[in-house]
Each structure stands twice: as structure tokens, then as C-alpha cells.
Design an enzyme around this catalytic site. Structure first.
Site, mmCIF file in Angstrom:
data_model
loop_
_atom_site.group_PDB
_atom_site.id
_atom_site.type_symbol
_atom_site.label_atom_id
_atom_site.label_comp_id
_atom_site.label_asym_id
_atom_site.label_seq_id
_atom_site.Cartn_x
_atom_site.Cartn_y
_atom_site.Cartn_z
ATOM 1 N N LYS A 184 0.923 -1.227 -0.025
ATOM 2 C CA LYS A 184 -0.125 -0.067 0.082
ATOM 3 C C LYS A 184 0.832 1.137 -0.004
ATOM 4 O O LYS A 184 0.676 2.301 -0.688
ATOM 5 C CB LYS A 184 -0.841 -0.143 1.345
ATOM 6 C CG LYS A 184 -1.615 1.248 1.552
ATOM 7 C CD LYS A 184 -2.560 1.365 2.741
ATOM 8 C CE LYS A 184 -1.670 1.543 4.015
ATOM 9 N NZ LYS A 184 -1.721 2.936 4.153
ATOM 10 N N ASN A 185 1.766 1.238 0.784
ATOM 11 C CA ASN A 185 2.738 2.366 0.841
ATOM 12 C C ASN A 185 3.732 2.726 -0.206
ATOM 13 O O ASN A 185 4.451 3.579 0.078
ATOM 14 C CB ASN A 185 3.287 2.440 2.339
ATOM 15 C CG ASN A 185 2.176 2.573 3.352
ATOM 16 O OD1 ASN A 185 0.916 2.866 3.311
ATOM 17 N ND2 ASN A 185 2.511 2.574 4.728
ATOM 18 N N ARG A 220 -4.731 10.489 3.700
ATOM 19 C CA ARG A 220 -3.932 11.656 3.732
ATOM 20 C C ARG A 220 -2.723 11.525 3.206
ATOM 21 O O ARG A 220 -2.285 12.533 2.824
ATOM 22 C CB ARG A 220 -3.144 11.072 5.228
ATOM 23 C CG ARG A 220 -4.051 11.372 6.422
ATOM 24 C CD ARG A 220 -3.203 10.883 7.811
ATOM 25 N NE ARG A 220 -2.068 11.697 7.565
ATOM 26 C CZ ARG A 220 -1.962 13.039 7.728
ATOM 27 N NH1 ARG A 220 -2.865 13.756 8.022
ATOM 28 N NH2 ARG A 220 -0.860 13.577 7.226
ATOM 29 N N CYS A 240 -5.149 12.298 12.331
ATOM 30 C CA CYS A 240 -5.930 10.975 12.505
ATOM 31 C C CYS A 240 -5.634 10.667 13.889
ATOM 32 O O CYS A 240 -5.121 11.268 14.808
ATOM 33 C CB CYS A 240 -5.162 10.295 11.632
ATOM 34 S SG CYS A 240 -3.786 9.345 11.983
ATOM 35 N N ARG A 279 -0.010 14.563 12.552
ATOM 36 C CA ARG A 279 0.462 14.203 11.175
ATOM 37 C C ARG A 279 0.601 15.621 10.420
ATOM 38 O O ARG A 279 0.289 15.933 9.311
ATOM 39 C CB ARG A 279 -0.512 13.697 10.453
ATOM 40 C CG ARG A 279 -1.027 12.358 11.049
ATOM 41 C CD ARG A 279 -0.132 11.239 11.393
ATOM 42 N NE ARG A 279 0.504 10.533 10.060
ATOM 43 C CZ ARG A 279 -0.233 9.698 9.500
ATOM 44 N NH1 ARG A 279 -1.134 9.257 9.841
ATOM 45 N NH2 ARG A 279 0.319 9.089 8.185
ATOM 46 N N ASP A 305 4.524 20.092 7.496
ATOM 47 C CA ASP A 305 5.557 21.056 7.537
ATOM 48 C C ASP A 305 6.851 20.922 6.775
ATOM 49 O O ASP A 305 7.512 21.808 6.072
ATOM 50 C CB ASP A 305 5.840 21.607 8.829
ATOM 51 C CG ASP A 305 6.460 20.494 10.003
ATOM 52 O OD1 ASP A 305 5.987 19.383 9.854
ATOM 53 O OD2 ASP A 305 7.631 20.661 10.519
ATOM 54 N N ASP A 309 4.407 0.693 11.938
ATOM 55 C CA ASP A 309 3.298 0.126 11.744
ATOM 56 C C ASP A 309 2.958 -1.431 11.910
ATOM 57 O O ASP A 309 1.964 -1.814 11.950
ATOM 58 C CB ASP A 309 3.301 0.174 9.942
ATOM 59 C CG ASP A 309 3.045 1.335 9.396
ATOM 60 O OD1 ASP A 309 3.272 1.710 8.327
ATOM 61 O OD2 ASP A 309 2.709 2.267 10.056
ATOM 62 N N ARG A 356 -8.869 -0.683 4.437
ATOM 63 C CA ARG A 356 -7.944 0.284 3.888
ATOM 64 C C ARG A 356 -6.540 -0.300 3.478
ATOM 65 O O ARG A 356 -5.946 0.307 2.564
ATOM 66 C CB ARG A 356 -7.937 1.583 4.653
ATOM 67 C CG ARG A 356 -8.828 2.323 5.148
ATOM 68 C CD ARG A 356 -8.637 3.516 5.809
ATOM 69 N NE ARG A 356 -7.427 4.172 5.149
ATOM 70 C CZ ARG A 356 -6.877 5.151 5.911
ATOM 71 N NH1 ARG A 356 -6.799 5.273 7.397
ATOM 72 N NH2 ARG A 356 -5.781 5.585 5.222
HETATM 73 C C1 EPZ Z 1 4.129 7.035 5.989
HETATM 74 O O1 EPZ Z 1 3.232 7.869 6.501
HETATM 75 C C2 EPZ Z 1 3.106 5.693 5.965
HETATM 76 N N1 EPZ Z 1 1.933 5.946 5.121
HETATM 77 C C3 EPZ Z 1 2.672 5.364 7.425
HETATM 78 O O2 EPZ Z 1 1.962 4.204 7.229
HETATM 79 C C4 EPZ Z 1 3.783 5.124 8.191
HETATM 80 O O3 EPZ Z 1 3.504 4.670 9.514
HETATM 81 C C5 EPZ Z 1 4.803 6.230 8.460
HETATM 82 O O4 EPZ Z 1 5.309 6.562 6.893
HETATM 83 C C6 EPZ Z 1 6.002 6.169 9.021
HETATM 84 O O5 EPZ Z 1 7.028 5.146 8.445
HETATM 85 C C7 EPZ Z 1 2.053 6.149 3.744
HETATM 86 O O6 EPZ Z 1 3.257 5.735 3.420
HETATM 87 C C8 EPZ Z 1 0.692 6.305 2.913
HETATM 88 P P1 EPZ Z 1 6.234 10.213 8.123
HETATM 89 P P2 EPZ Z 1 4.034 9.488 6.486
HETATM 90 O O7 EPZ Z 1 5.939 11.479 7.465
HETATM 91 O O8 EPZ Z 1 4.501 9.718 5.483
HETATM 92 C C9 EPZ Z 1 6.411 13.656 11.575
HETATM 93 C C10 EPZ Z 1 0.121 2.651 7.876
HETATM 94 O O9 EPZ Z 1 -0.346 2.452 8.538
HETATM 95 N N2 EPZ Z 1 6.359 14.731 10.287
HETATM 96 O O10 EPZ Z 1 7.376 9.474 7.975
HETATM 97 O O11 EPZ Z 1 2.793 10.379 7.091
HETATM 98 C C11 EPZ Z 1 5.002 13.066 11.853
HETATM 99 O O12 EPZ Z 1 4.343 13.955 12.693
HETATM 100 C C12 EPZ Z 1 0.407 4.289 7.710
HETATM 101 O O13 EPZ Z 1 0.207 2.381 6.615
HETATM 102 C C13 EPZ Z 1 6.484 15.829 10.608
HETATM 103 O O14 EPZ Z 1 6.708 16.306 11.741
HETATM 104 O O15 EPZ Z 1 4.849 9.401 7.948
HETATM 105 C C14 EPZ Z 1 5.444 11.727 12.414
HETATM 106 O O16 EPZ Z 1 5.676 11.906 13.719
HETATM 107 C C15 EPZ Z 1 0.351 4.973 9.065
HETATM 108 N N3 EPZ Z 1 6.414 16.968 9.749
HETATM 109 C C16 EPZ Z 1 6.836 11.451 11.900
HETATM 110 O O17 EPZ Z 1 6.954 12.326 11.274
HETATM 111 C C17 EPZ Z 1 6.169 16.288 8.355
HETATM 112 O O18 EPZ Z 1 6.132 17.309 7.310
HETATM 113 C C18 EPZ Z 1 6.660 10.111 10.738
HETATM 114 O O19 EPZ Z 1 5.870 10.550 9.798
HETATM 115 C C19 EPZ Z 1 5.912 14.905 8.130
HETATM 116 C C20 EPZ Z 1 6.131 14.241 9.083
#
Ligand code: EPZ
Length: 418
Positions: free
Chosen positions: A22-23, A94, A118, A123, A126, A306, A398
Site C-alpha cells: 500500500k505504502n 492522508r 488522525c 500528522r 511542515d 506500522d 484500507r
Molecule cells: C508513512 O506516513 C506511512 N503512510 C505510514 O503508514 C507510516 O506509519 C509512516 O510513513 C512512518 O513509516 C504512507 O506511506 C501512506 P512520516 P507519513 O512523514 O509519510 C512527523 C499505515 O498504517 N512529520 O514519516 O505520514 C510525523 O508527525 C500508515 O500504513 C512531521 O513532523 O509518515 C510523524 O511523527 C500509518 N512533519 C513522523 O514525522 C512532516 O512534514 C513520521 O511521519 C511530516 C512528518
């Protein structure tokens, strides 16, 4: 609203084929916006999130043909007639924010709803916006929308304060047709980043060192269509590995990628589960007593956030006390409350959960609170005494493709009730 009815399961046995990730497929679908030529994607799993992303692409004027039996998608963004996402559609997913990079590269503008938080955290985006601004885009946020526009994106050096998966993907897709060279430092190195970069390079992009923490992108004038097979879903694979472990089973995952599962394999061995990497797949055999383990979620190659929920389910029936630390998201223990209702002994405090293994769980009514929490409850229900009812399983749909069919094939007692 449909629900799962699950009875105590015999030890799972047999083999399971892992679906496309999916990701990985969600950003790759967005990347198809970067060319007017046709892209052909194989191993595209029929997930609710995939359909939602395809609807978003169609709303932007993209031609989408999807055969959900052969799991092949043909995407052709001959023209991108719209650069604005509707709130209702984007709100379902998202990952809808991942069209921002491709739209800036292709149409030099985009207007997307600011993704809300969520269940698992606020999420923020920035880091995505920091990257686009560094590339020369003008960004404005008002009325819950992010408006971005640029004359032309210009390559630059971007440092990510956190190796964000989504920010790395969005910036990658914005940079592939920018003027000059872009360097992303402290980039995410997840397998899904590698899969996206390999797809982009097949389209004619010039990305080097992807999969490492500093990625270099040399901008090109335009991109062509490409064919690509999406990598297997390492989170689905890990979920089935724990399903075998928690039921004392012996299963073979026919197409999982061992290199994507290092942290999971290592943790299961700590829990006294046998893992064999064979030419025909990964064998998981849990004949001994499950032992408690400590785990701390980290960006790849660390333990994936995850899979934290499903491993918490495993720890509830392991011998001893497990300490689980969630470092990636601020609120990802919602499944603990539901597991406690099943008789688990869990204490949470902020980002730490302490789990004392119990002899048995008992069936009751529980609710899936998010995608991975839902999967964790399915696994717990497979070892609980009695018949468990899990509601709100749309969360599970999902991200898990044909979950109950695959589990039934392995001997689980699970059925869906509408
Ligand atoms: C991806 O989400 C995955 N989703 C998530 O899977 C997964 O848990 C996550 O990566 C971490 O591996 C998809 O790929 C569609 P991040 P993403 O940006 O990209 C902070 C699932 O269950 N952050 O690496 O949103 C954020 O708050 C889902 O399949 C910022 O601060 O994850 C979090 O604490 C859930 N600013 C951390 O980074 C930003 O601009 C990780 O977020 C972006 C993120």
C-alpha cells in the site's frame, strides 16, 4: 457497518502470497501525474486506499483503468485538467497530499486540503512545505487549504529535520523535473522510497543514492511512461508472521522480501519463533513457548511503527513482561484499551507501554480504531477463548487485501458480517 466474527483459531499452517505494498503504490500512483504517457503498474492491491487515490487522480483529469483481479493499473495523465483536490475526496486519504509535488512539477500549481490529523497523531506536513519552498514554490495556507505555485522549480539542498517518508516522496517527485540538482539530506530510506525512486528512474528521472540518507536528483526536461511491479507489502508480511507466531503455527510467505523484514525477523527470534529464509519464501514456525520482548519503533531499518500494534498483541500472551516504545507517532496505543478488554495486562504512559503476558485472552466486542490496530485485534481474537466481534473493520480494509480469505486459507476461523 461490517464487522469480523473470529473464534479461537487452530495453529495456522500453509502458505500465503503477500500483496503489493500500500505504502509503495500510493506515491507511485501520484508519480504517474509527472508524464502525459501511459504507465502500467502490476501488483496493485485492491485496497480502499488505492481506490480512493485512483478517484483523486480521475478528479484531476487522469485516465485510470484498473483490473482488480489481475491487479494491473494503467494510468495516463495525458492532460491534468485540474490542480485542486476536493475536500471530501482528499479527506479520505492522508496520502492525497502526495499529489502536491507532482502537480508543482507538471502544472506549477496546486491547491490541496491541509490533511487533518488522525487517530495516531497530528500528522503535520511542515517538512513537505519546507521542501517545496526551498525548491522555489510560493506557499499560502488559508481556509484549510494549502495553495502552492511556482514559475519553475529550481534544484537546491534540503535538510529534513526528521526522515519523513511522505516528505521525502513529495520532494523527490517535485525535484525530478526541476532546473538543476537537488540534494535531500536526512531523507527517509524505507523500501517504499526505493520503489518510488526506481519507478521514477524508469520514467527517465536521474535519482542517485536513493535508499541512503542523502539522495541526489538531477532535474530532467520531461518524463516518459514506464512499467513497474510494486514491491510486496512488508507490513502485511509482518502481520502474517505474527499471525503464525501467536497461534503457534507454521506458515510460508511465498514472496516476502527478507531484506525488508530484518527488524521483524530479529524480534520474532527474540520471542522464540523460528524464521527460515528459503528460496521459496520465508517460513515462520512457532512451536515453542512465546517469550516477552522489548521493542522501540524507529525509521527504517529500525522496527516499523506500522507493526507495533500487532507485536503488542503478540506480547499480551508471551511469557514475561514486554516494554514497547513508540517513537514515531505521538498517539499510537489506541489498540491497548481494546486488548485490555480482552484480558490483556497493559499499562501505557505516553509513548511507553508495559505488557505483562497472560495465560489467555477472552473474547468480547471490540472496535478497530485505525488500520494497524484493527489488524492487531484480529490476531488477538485468533487466540482468545470464545467468539470475538470486531467492528469498524473498514479501517482494516484500507490496508489489507483479502485479509479474511488469506487467513481462512491458513486455517483461521474468521468471517465478515455486513
Ligand atoms: C508513512 O506516513 C506511512 N503512510 C505510514 O503508514 C507510516 O506509519 C509512516 O510513513 C512512518 O513509516 C504512507 O506511506 C501512506 P512520516 P507519513 O512523514 O509519510 C512527523 C499505515 O498504517 N512529520 O514519516 O505520514 C510525523 O508527525 C500508515 O500504513 C512531521 O513532523 O509518515 C510523524 O511523527 C500509518 N512533519 C513522523 O514525522 C512532516 O512534514 C513520521 O511521519 C511530516 C512528518
Amino acid at each position: 457497518m461490517s464487522k469480523f466474527i473470529i473464534s479461537k483459531s487452530p495453529a495456522l499452517s500453509g502458505k500465503v502470497e503477500i500483496s503489493g505494498a500500500k505504502n509503495a503504490v500510493l506515491p507511485i500512483l501520484c508519480a504517474c501525474l509527472l508524464t502525459e504517457k501511459e504507465c502500467i503498474l502490476n501488483s496493485v492491491p485492491p485496497l480502499m486506499d488505492v481506490y480512493a487515490m485512483m478517484d483523486i487522480l480521475k478528479s484531476l483529469g487522469v485516465k485510470v483503468d484498473y483490473d482488480n483481479v489481475k491487479q494491473v493499473a494503467r494510468i495516463k495523465a495525458e492532460k491534468v485538467s485540474k490542480t485542486k483536490e476536493e475536500y471530501e475526496m482528499a479527506g479520505k486519504l492522508r496520502a492525497s497530499f502526495l499529489v502536491m509535488g507532482p502537480l508543482l512539477a507538471r502544472r506549477q500549481k496546486a491547491k490541496l486540503p491541509l490533511p487533518g490529523g488522525c487517530q495516531i497523531g497530528t500528522r503535520p506536513v511542515d517538512l513537505h512545505i519546507k521542501g517545496f519552498t526551498a525548491l522555489g514554490a510560493k506557499i499560502k495556507q488559508e481556509h484549510g487549504f494549502v495553495m502552492a505555485k511556482c514559475r519553475r522549480l529550481t534544484g537546491t539542498h534540503i535538510y529534513l529535520d526528521f526522515p519523513s517518508v511522505g516528505a521525502t516522496e513529495n520532494i523527490l517527485m517535485a525535484a525530478v523535473m526541476a532546473d538543476g540538482v537537488t540534494v535531500i539530506e536526512n531523507a527517509a530510506v524505507e523500501p517504499e522510497i526505493v520503489d518510488l525512486a526506481e519507478f521514477l528512474n524508469k520514467m527517465g528521472a536521474k535519482i542517485t543514492d536513493y535508499g541512503k540518507s542523502t539522495i541526489t536528483i538531477k532535474g530532467v526536461k520531461n518524463l516518459k511512461g514506464a512499467k513497474h511491479t510494486v514491491i510486496p507489502d512488508r507490513i502485511e508480511a509482518g502481520t502474517f508472521m505474527v499471525a503464525a507466531a501467536i497461534t503457534g503455527g507454521d506458515i510460508l510467505l511465498t514472496n516476502a522480501v527478507p531484506d525488508h523484514l530484518g527488524a521483524i525477523t530479529s524480534k520474532l527470534k527474540e520471542a522464540n519463533v523460528e524464521i527460515e529464509e528459503l528460496s521459496r519464501g520465508i517460513r515462520v514456525c512457532a512451536k515453542g513457548e512465546l517469550l516477552a520482548f522489548d521493542l522501540k519503533t524507529m525509521p527504517f531499518p529500525g522496527f516499523p511503527t506500522d507493526l507495533q500494534a500487532v507485536f503488542m498483541s503478540l506480547s499480551t500472551v508471551a511469557k514475561g513482561t514486554s516494554v514497547i516504545t513508540e517513537t514515531v507517532f505521538e498517539n499510537r496505543f489506541l489498540h491497548a484499551g481494546e486488548l485490555i478488554r480482552m484480558g490483556a495486562e497493559i499499562k501505557t504512559d505516553g509513548r511507553i507501554a508495559v505488557v505483562d503476558g497472560v495465560k489467555k485472552l477472552t473474547a468480547t466486542q471490540v472496535k478497530a480504531t485505525d488500520l494497524r490496530a484493527g489488524a492487531a485485534l484480529v490476531l488477538a481474537a485468533m487466540v482468545a477463548e470464545g467468539e470475538t466481534e470486531i467492528s469498524d473493520i473498514f479501517h482494516v480494509d484500507r490496508g489489507y487485501c483479502l485479509l479474511e480469505e488469506k487467513l481462512i486459507n491458513l486455517g483461521a476461523q474468521i468471517r465478515r458480517e455486513e
